[in-house]
Design a protein around this motif. Structure first.
Motif, mmCIF file in Angstrom:
data_model
loop_
_atom_site.group_PDB
_atom_site.id
_atom_site.type_symbol
_atom_site.label_atom_id
_atom_site.label_comp_id
_atom_site.label_asym_id
_atom_site.label_seq_id
_atom_site.Cartn_x
_atom_site.Cartn_y
_atom_site.Cartn_z
ATOM 1 N N PHE A 120 -5.605 1.918 -0.907
ATOM 2 C CA PHE A 120 -5.232 0.622 -1.479
ATOM 3 C C PHE A 120 -5.529 -0.544 -0.525
ATOM 4 O O PHE A 120 -4.885 -1.574 -0.567
ATOM 5 N N ARG A 176 0.832 -1.213 0.000
ATOM 6 C CA ARG A 176 0.000 0.000 0.000
ATOM 7 C C ARG A 176 0.863 1.258 0.000
ATOM 8 O O ARG A 176 0.582 2.226 -0.711
ATOM 9 N N VAL A 187 -9.464 3.890 -7.883
ATOM 10 C CA VAL A 187 -8.252 3.357 -7.239
ATOM 11 C C VAL A 187 -7.464 2.508 -8.216
ATOM 12 O O VAL A 187 -6.222 2.520 -8.226
ATOM 13 N N ILE A 242 -3.524 -2.243 -8.126
ATOM 14 C CA ILE A 242 -3.519 -2.980 -6.861
ATOM 15 C C ILE A 242 -4.244 -4.318 -6.983
ATOM 16 O O ILE A 242 -3.829 -5.338 -6.404
ATOM 17 N N PHE A 253 2.375 1.874 -3.467
ATOM 18 C CA PHE A 253 1.395 2.451 -4.393
ATOM 19 C C PHE A 253 1.141 3.921 -4.066
ATOM 20 O O PHE A 253 1.034 4.764 -4.964
#
Length: 447
Positions: free
Chosen positions: A236, A222, A279, A289, A225
């Motif tokens: 994420f 996470r 996202v 993700i 990202f």
């Protein structure tokens, strides 16, 4: 009346033959383990007059002592001899050995598998170049120099289920294997007298938990990202801000139908990806993700080892997962879909990064290929060598031979068990040979 009684006797005899003589007849079916349920199913079909039926058993030897595997093999052959086809998914050499035809898939796991590498007889497999063929006759030698315990964990008057006021000292700072025939009281001893103590906890998981969340792997992913896209890490997580609002990050819609079973359907909004579309627009090294969480461990290892995706923290955790033979698991696979052995190895991989105390593994070789057992033993050694105490409930002879100390419960199952019949090193157990475990371990190491 006589035919009815004859049928009942045959049915009850089958329970005993297959190693389930310790079960009470009023035990709820939902409390049976996977192996127990499959063997119960096998008994039901043994009494059927149907022929030309195809039966499929998925690792029926899980939870079985070598003594019980021999009896289960006899029942598999009886099903076949009634004119049926019996398909068995199995890793144990003892069961592979009775097959009339063997299909070996590989060459590896996950995306590196899915190919039929061999078809034929046992002798043909033994002389093939496949991974299974090469390891079919593997034998672990007895440990030459067992470790010296750093202390003991004392259990006094254990009487859970079939245990008969058991007094035993479990050595600490070593690999201690608890074994015995199925139903002898191993799990009762550990879960009734040890599992409630500090430092010992079983792996638990829900439909929303997965290898990435359980191991802590999701945290460095996470953050990577977020850093790459200049946004918050919480986006994420499918359990936080980035979750699909329709399914709340589950990827699945659960519909309750009252007295009927719950119906699952893929979320139409996110197509099962669990995240909001916005996202998924944020990339890391060309992957979003959802794509990263869909990767098998082995692929993710390569992804986080170099280039834009390089992430040493994530790579370390992935390395431990690969070490325990879980390279084929997807990072986002729900924990509820993992078998018991996979959960145990996931727990072991996580504990490799913790400060240790006492750890219990309940049949960690369940579902593990012959080639991966040695790798698992090496990982357990690393755990013990860093100061942990590892207690393993196990039937696999390779794990017994590798132990520093063995506690054998028995001599039988249910009311015929519940006693410690041996304590000592594997070499002492082989030399003794008075217990069923001693006999089978001696045959395994060719002593």
């Amino acid at each position: 009346m006589a035919p009815l009684l004859t049928g009942l006797r045959q049915l009850l005899d089958s329970f005993t033959e297959i190693g389930l003589g310790y079960l009470s007849l009023d035990r709820p079916a939902g409390t049976l383990s996977g192996g127990q349920a499959q063997r119960t199913k096998m008994i039901r079909h043994l009494g059927s007059a149907l022929t030309d039926v195809t039966y499929v058993f998925d690792e029926p030897t899980i939870g079985l002592h070598p003594h019980d595997i021999r009896r289960m093999n006899d029942l598999l052959l009886r099903l076949r001899d009634k004119g049926n086809t019996v398909l068995v998914v199995e890793h144990k050499p003892e069961t592979i050995a009775i097959a009339d035809h063997i299909v070996d898939l590989g060459p590896s796991a996950g995306t590196a598998g899915g190919t039929v590498c061999f078809e034929g007889t046992l002798d043909g497999l033994r002389h093939s170049a496949t991974t299974t063929g090469r390891h079919l006759d593997d034998r672990t030698t007895l440990k030459a120099s067992p470790r010296t315990p750093s202390g003991t964990l004392s259990i006094r008057g254990a009487a859970t289920h079939n245990l008969r006021d058991v007094d035993v000292d479990i050595p600490l700072g070593v690999l201690c294997v608890l074994t015995g025939v199925a139903g002898s009281g191993k799990s009762s001893l550990i879960h009734g007298s040890v599992a409630g103590r500090d430092g010992v906890s079983p792996i638990r998981g829900s439909r929303r938990s997965n290898p990435a969340t359980y191991t802590g792997l999701l945290d460095p992913i996470r953050k990577a990202f977020a850093k790459a896209n200049g946004v918050r890490p919480a986006l994420f997580s499918a359990n936080s801000e980035g979750a699909c609002p329709t399914c709340n990050g589950a990827g699945i819609i659960y519909t309750e139908l009252g007295v009927m079973a719950c119906v699952e359907s893929t979320c139409e909004e996110c197509q099962g990806k669990r995240f909001q579309a916005s996202v998924l627009a944020y990339p890391l090294a060309g992957r979003n993700i959802a794509e990263v969480l869909a990767m098998p461990v082995a692929e993710a290892q390569r992804f986080f080892s170099e280039g834009e995706g390089r992430n040493p923290a994530a790579h370390r955790i992935l390395g431990r997962l690969a070490d325990v033979g879980l390279g084929y698991l997807s990072l986002g696979q729900p924990l509820t879909t993992l078998c018991g052995g996979e959960r145990q190895r996931l727990k072991l991989a996580t504990q490799m990064g913790d400060k240790g105390e006492i750890y219990i593994l309940d049949e960690p070789t369940s579902g593990l290929h012959l080639a991966d057992v040695e790798q698992l033993l090496g990982l357990i050694d690393r755990l013990v060598d860093t100061g942990r105490s590892v207690i393993v409930i196990e039937h696999h002879q390779a794990v017994m031979a590798h132990a520093d100390w063995i506690i054998d419960l028995g001599p039988g199952a249910g009311h015929e068990g519940g006693r410690v019949v041996f304590e000592g090193t594997p070499a002492d157990l082989v030399a003794d040979r008075r217990t069923r475990t001693g006999e089978h371990l001696a045959a395994y190491v060719n002593a």
